[in-house]
Scaffold this motif. Structure first.
Motif, PDB file in Angstrom:
ATOM      1  N   TYR A 125       9.103 106.472  10.471  1.00  0.00           N
ATOM      2  CA  TYR A 125       9.279 107.628  11.346  1.00  0.00           C
ATOM      3  C   TYR A 125      10.666 108.248  11.137  1.00  0.00           C
ATOM      4  CZ  TYR A 125       9.791 110.450  15.566  1.00  0.00           C
ATOM      5  OH  TYR A 125      10.008 111.489  16.434  1.00  0.00           O
ATOM      6  N   ALA A 126      11.704 107.430  11.146  1.00  0.00           N
ATOM      7  CA  ALA A 126      13.069 107.931  10.996  1.00  0.00           C
ATOM      8  C   ALA A 126      13.268 108.583   9.640  1.00  0.00           C
ATOM      9  CB  ALA A 126      14.071 106.794  11.200  1.00  0.00           C
ATOM     10  N   PHE A 127      12.690 107.967   8.590  1.00  0.00           N
ATOM     11  CA  PHE A 127      12.820 108.535   7.259  1.00  0.00           C
ATOM     12  C   PHE A 127      12.148 109.902   7.182  1.00  0.00           C
ATOM     13  CE2 PHE A 127      10.954 109.290   3.069  1.00  0.00           C
ATOM     14  CZ  PHE A 127      12.100 109.335   2.301  1.00  0.00           C
ATOM     15  N   LEU A 128      10.910 109.995   7.704  1.00  0.00           N
ATOM     16  CA  LEU A 128      10.194 111.271   7.674  1.00  0.00           C
ATOM     17  C   LEU A 128      10.921 112.325   8.511  1.00  0.00           C
ATOM     18  CD1 LEU A 128       6.496 110.039   8.010  1.00  0.00           C
ATOM     19  CD2 LEU A 128       7.599 111.020   5.980  1.00  0.00           C
ATOM     20  N   MET A 129      11.446 111.914   9.645  1.00  0.00           N
ATOM     21  CA  MET A 129      12.162 112.852  10.504  1.00  0.00           C
ATOM     22  C   MET A 129      13.357 113.448   9.767  1.00  0.00           C
ATOM     23  SD  MET A 129      14.046 112.014  14.106  1.00  0.00           S
ATOM     24  CE  MET A 129      14.947 113.261  15.024  1.00  0.00           C
ATOM     25  N   GLN A 130      14.104 112.599   9.086  1.00  0.00           N
ATOM     26  CA  GLN A 130      15.307 113.063   8.400  1.00  0.00           C
ATOM     27  C   GLN A 130      14.961 113.880   7.159  1.00  0.00           C
ATOM     28  OE1 GLN A 130      17.268 109.314   7.648  1.00  0.00           O
ATOM     29  NE2 GLN A 130      16.909 108.713   9.779  1.00  0.00           N
ATOM     30  N   ALA A 131      14.006 113.381   6.360  1.00  0.00           N
ATOM     31  CA  ALA A 131      13.663 114.067   5.114  1.00  0.00           C
ATOM     32  C   ALA A 131      13.052 115.436   5.379  1.00  0.00           C
ATOM     33  CB  ALA A 131      12.697 113.203   4.303  1.00  0.00           C
ATOM     34  N   LEU A 132      12.106 115.481   6.319  1.00  0.00           N
ATOM     35  CA  LEU A 132      11.454 116.755   6.603  1.00  0.00           C
ATOM     36  C   LEU A 132      12.387 117.707   7.336  1.00  0.00           C
ATOM     37  CD1 LEU A 132       7.895 115.475   7.555  1.00  0.00           C
ATOM     38  CD2 LEU A 132       8.642 116.529   5.413  1.00  0.00           C
ATOM     39  N   ALA A 133      13.332 117.185   8.112  1.00  0.00           N
ATOM     40  CA  ALA A 133      14.315 118.048   8.768  1.00  0.00           C
ATOM     41  C   ALA A 133      15.177 118.748   7.723  1.00  0.00           C
ATOM     42  CB  ALA A 133      15.182 117.244   9.720  1.00  0.00           C
ATOM     43  N   CYS A 134      15.489 118.054   6.649  1.00  0.00           N
ATOM     44  CA  CYS A 134      16.254 118.675   5.562  1.00  0.00           C
ATOM     45  C   CYS A 134      15.479 119.847   4.961  1.00  0.00           C
ATOM     46  CB  CYS A 134      16.560 117.652   4.474  1.00  0.00           C
ATOM     47  SG  CYS A 134      17.893 116.523   4.878  1.00  0.00           S
ATOM     48  N   ILE A 135      14.183 119.621   4.703  1.00  0.00           N
ATOM     49  CA  ILE A 135      13.370 120.633   4.024  1.00  0.00           C
ATOM     50  C   ILE A 135      13.062 121.793   4.964  1.00  0.00           C
ATOM     51  CG2 ILE A 135      11.174 121.074   2.876  1.00  0.00           C
ATOM     52  CD1 ILE A 135      11.200 118.085   2.056  1.00  0.00           C
TER      53      ILE A 135
END
Length: 392
Positions: free
Chosen positions: A177-187
């Protein structure tokens, strides 16, 4: 949270906050909301750094408040373009309910409830403006911004819907969850910021262009705007029609007796009459002071004279009473038609201007029509002027 994301995301979001703050200083209202929103989101992503320095359970609530407030501001920024303050009380209620559920989740150590409440709250806050914006997508900046906001909304919806899968071990920092939150927030955050920045800058350029072509007092075109509008028509069709030049009689005396503020109101009133009585395809401009110019495409002299006389009569009848003036308030009009021999529309304006001087010389408050630049008594001029005197 990964170390790269821990530093990169707050800096990226805060940088956009600074950029939008700069745009806001140029009087772009929506940019102020974008700036505050990105600063809030930057603060939310910076919370893990603060937590590492000073561990406390309250940091979770601070992060939720910052993210929720950021998305509330995102929604207002979007609606500034499409439907300002639409459902403002409903959106505040969504934000408050989301924060309440986040607080309950923190109080009962229920991380999935906290994350779901935050994600679904953010989804609703940025998703609702899309309903208002779906009918305002005629320009490409709006379409791109709508697409960026849609992807951001779907990101929150999908992340909130899959919490049981992406938070399987209950450990937030190392979770999927944390990884997806951070990665998709960047994009998606980058896409949303760039789309909003482009839309705001285009709005700013459009405003500067509009200001450059319009008279700020009357709202009509200025001389440059008039020339540009005529040039745009001339590129598509040959110029054909009539020119009316209008001037308020004894306007200096109005300013001297009643003050420039009332004089400005008189100019605004006449501009409104010109817009109301002129045909919908007319090009209307204020050339300076109390002088106005109307181009009536595909309109012969008789019809144009009727339009001018309607404006003259209404101005003389209504405006003095509207402002409580003790003296009569009138305007004079000069008219000419486009001739084949004209090098430019300014030849017709010159003839209309000559007709205006003739109207002034004949007692004002009338319409004069002139078809040639030669004086009325010239033997070769023929029937060059038609006078429409004041009718009581």
């Amino acid at each position: 949270m990964g170390e790269n994301f821990a530093f990169f995301l707050p800096i990226m979001m805060a940088s956009f906050g600074v950029l939008f703050a700069g745009v806001w200083r140029w009087r772009v209202r929506a940019a102020g909301f974008w700036s505050c929103a990105f600063f809030c989101v930057a603060g939310g992503f910076a919370v893990p750094v603060a937590f590492a320095a000073l561990p406390s359970a309250l940091w979770s609530l601070v992060a939720d408040l910052l993210f929720g407030s950021g998305f509330l501001l995102f929604s207002q920024a979007l609606l500034e373009r499409w439907r300002p303050s639409w459902l403002i009380h409903g959106r505040i209620a969504i934000w408050a309910l989301s924060m309440l559920l986040c607080a309950v989740g923190i109080a009962f150590d229920n991380l999935p409830l906290e994350l779901v409440a935050s994600d679904f709250g953010c989804f609703l806050l940025i998703g609702l403006p899309l309903i208002a914006g779906r009918n305002h997508l005629g320009h490409w900046p709006d379409r791109i911004l709508f697409g960026a906001a849609t992807l951001t909304a779907l990101d929150n919806l999908m992340r909130g819907s899959t919490v049981p899968l992406t938070l399987s071990d209950g450990n937030f920092p190392d979770s999927t969850y944390a990884f997806l939150m951070q990665a998709l927030a960047c994009i998606f955050g980058l896409f949303l910021a760039l789309a909003a920045l482009a839309a705001n800058m285009i709005d700013l350029l459009d405003r500067y262009q509009r200001d450059a072509l319009h008279d700020p007092l009357s709202g009509l075109l200025n001389r440059r705007g008039f020339d540009d509008a005529i040039a745009g028509r001339h590129r598509k069709l040959p110029l054909d029609g009539s020119l009316i030049v209008c001037d308020i009689d004894h306007f200096k005396a109005i300013n001297d007796e009643y003050g420039h503020a009332l004089g400005d109101q008189v100019i605004i009133a006449l501009a409104g009459m010109l817009t109301r009585w002129a045909p919908s395809n007319a090009v209307t401009a204020r050339f300076g002071g109390e002088e106005f110019v109307l181009f009536l495409p595909d309109t012969n002299a008789a019809r144009a004279a009727g339009v001018a006389d309607d404006i003259r009569e209404n101005f003389a009848r209504d405006v003095a009473d509207q402002f409580g003036l003790a003296r009569p308030l009138t305007a004079s009009f000069g008219l000419s038609t486009i001739q084949r021999a004209d090098a430019s529309i300014h030849d017709a304006i010159a003839r209309a201007d000559t007709a205006l001087y003739e109207a002034k010389a004949r007692g004002r408050n009338r319409v004069c029509v002139r078809r040639a630049l030669s004086p009325p008594d010239a033997s070769t001029a023929g029937p060059v002027a038609v006078n429409l005197p004041y009718r009581a």
